[in-house]
Design an enzyme around this catalytic site. Structure first.
Site, PDB file in Angstrom:
ATOM      1  CG  LEU A  45    -109.800  61.445  27.798  1.00  0.00           C
ATOM      2  CD1 LEU A  45    -109.734  61.942  28.981  1.00  0.00           C
ATOM      3  CD2 LEU A  45    -108.595  60.979  26.873  1.00  0.00           C
ATOM      4  CG  LEU A  46    -113.356  56.895  29.565  1.00  0.00           C
ATOM      5  CD1 LEU A  46    -114.488  56.925  30.584  1.00  0.00           C
ATOM      6  CD2 LEU A  46    -112.366  55.921  30.124  1.00  0.00           C
ATOM      7  N   GLY A  47    -113.843  56.498  24.624  1.00  0.00           N
ATOM      8  CA  GLY A  47    -114.478  55.906  23.735  1.00  0.00           C
ATOM      9  C   GLY A  47    -113.356  55.204  22.682  1.00  0.00           C
ATOM     10  N   GLY A  48    -112.367  54.724  23.104  1.00  0.00           N
ATOM     11  CA  GLY A  48    -111.607  53.889  22.204  1.00  0.00           C
ATOM     12  C   GLY A  48    -110.580  55.023  21.580  1.00  0.00           C
TER      13      GLY A  48
ATOM     14  CB  SER B 159    -118.780  64.315  30.370  1.00  0.00           C
ATOM     15  OG  SER B 159    -117.592  64.010  29.801  1.00  0.00           O
TER      16      SER B 159
ATOM     17  CE1 TYR C 121    -126.279  71.979  27.358  1.00  0.00           C
ATOM     18  CE2 TYR C 121    -127.763  70.441  27.225  1.00  0.00           C
ATOM     19  CZ  TYR C 121    -127.008  71.009  27.898  1.00  0.00           C
ATOM     20  OH  TYR C 121    -126.214  70.150  28.954  1.00  0.00           O
TER      21      TYR C 121
END
Length: 329
Positions: free
Chosen positions: A223-226, A217, A53
């Site tokens: 995608l699922l964060g508004g 994820s 990372y």
């Protein structure tokens, strides 16, 4: 903050884990320090990183590798009490150089990679050492021999996996048992409302062996964060994300509509859905800012009703249960 056992172990970790993949690449050191300070103050005791990372995760673009660990190491060095207040997890497998043995899970690479991580993290031990991917070219006897040696030397305490198939988990555990080792404590898998494949075989294997699940994820790369609401406010999605939005637009509209009815942020609902699964130990929050971390920390206190869970299953259906019942009579 709520805490639970890491799988069948006696170790307790926070239900939200701090993921540090963005440190050094999308989040500079000052902001990274602020996020870790906030997490520690909020009771987050589970910090997750990886040797790779901090930069593009490609063997041809090695610049930045290890930066996330180095940032954590410098933060730990600021206050000698911090190390004993967190469960520190990192990973091994990805290419860390261009040499033929600078990657994967040979005993040779595991030893060298662990030593390098310890140096970057400025610590003498790693609490959870995770295999970042499966390496089917290296015998399990060799892998466990290397891990056993690191445990004996006090350099690591628990061993985890990431991105393993169900049969990889079973093979790993049976080989570990033959060596009188505890084997895997945890597995990090891609798991969220939009990606539920692991319900077929990985989750049943984890439940059978008492291994904790740590979904990565959890909000589906945003995608699922508004995401539809954010676009309506004028924010722009990357081309790759935009393509996914168009494919899943009807589901996203239904999902964000349900979240509005609940009066909850979509990201919180996505995390809370994962935490309702008994197999899940912690969900990884990978914030780029302190504000994003604060938002994610609300999830453990959000309780979803059976009716809401059923509606989420309608919007984001899973594979139909566990294998083989999901596809056989």
């Amino acid at each position: 903050m709520d805490y639970t056992h890491l799988g069948r172990t006696g170790l307790k970790v926070s239900r939200v884990a701090l993921g540090t993949m963005n440190f050094g690449e999308l989040t500079d050191e000052t902001a990274s320090f602020a996020i870790m300070n906030e997490a520690l103050e909020a009771g987050v005791n589970f910090f997750d990183t990886a040797d790779v990372y901090g930069g593009p995760q490609s063997p041809d673009m090695a610049k930045g590798f290890g930066t996330s660990e180095e940032i954590i190491g410098r933060w730990l060095a600021q206050d000698g009490t911090r190390r004993d207040r967190i469960v520190l997890a990192t990973k091994v497998y990805q290419p860390m150089g261009t040499g033929p043995n600078d990657k994967y899970l040979s005993a040779y690479h595991i030893r060298r990679a662990c030593e390098a991580s310890l140096k970057r993290l400025k610590t003498d031990h790693i609490d959870l050492y995770q295999m970042h991917h499966i390496d089917r070219a290296t015998p399990w006897e060799e892998i466990w021999q290397a891990m056993e040696q690191l445990i004996r030397e006090g350099k690591i305490t628990y061993v985890g996996s990431s991105n393993f198939a169900g049969w990889d988990i079973a093979t790993a555990q049976m080989t570990a048992a033959s060596r009188n080792l505890a084997g895997l404590a945890s597995e990090q898998s891609l798991y969220n409302l939009t990606q539920r494949t692991i319900e077929l075989e990985v989750i049943p294997a984890l439940r059978h062996f008492g291994i904790g699940l740590i979904p990565w994820s959890p909000i589906g790369m945003g995608l699922l964060g508004g995401v539809l609401h954010k676009i309506s406010e004028g924010r722009r999605a990357t081309p790759g994300l935009q393509a996914q939005i168009e494919r899943k637009r009807p589901q996203l509209e239904a999902y964000e509509g349900l979240c509005r009815e609940l009066g909850e942020a979509p990201s919180d609902v996505a995390l809370a859905w994962l935490l309702h699964n008994p197999a899940v130990t912690s969900v990884i929050s990978g914030p780029r800012t302190v504000e994003q971390l604060r938002q994610n920390l609300k999830a453990p206190s959000l309780k979803l009703s059976d009716e809401t869970l059923a509606k989420l299953d309608e919007i984001w259906p899973g594979p139909g249960g566990e294998a083989p019942q999901a596809y056989a009579w």
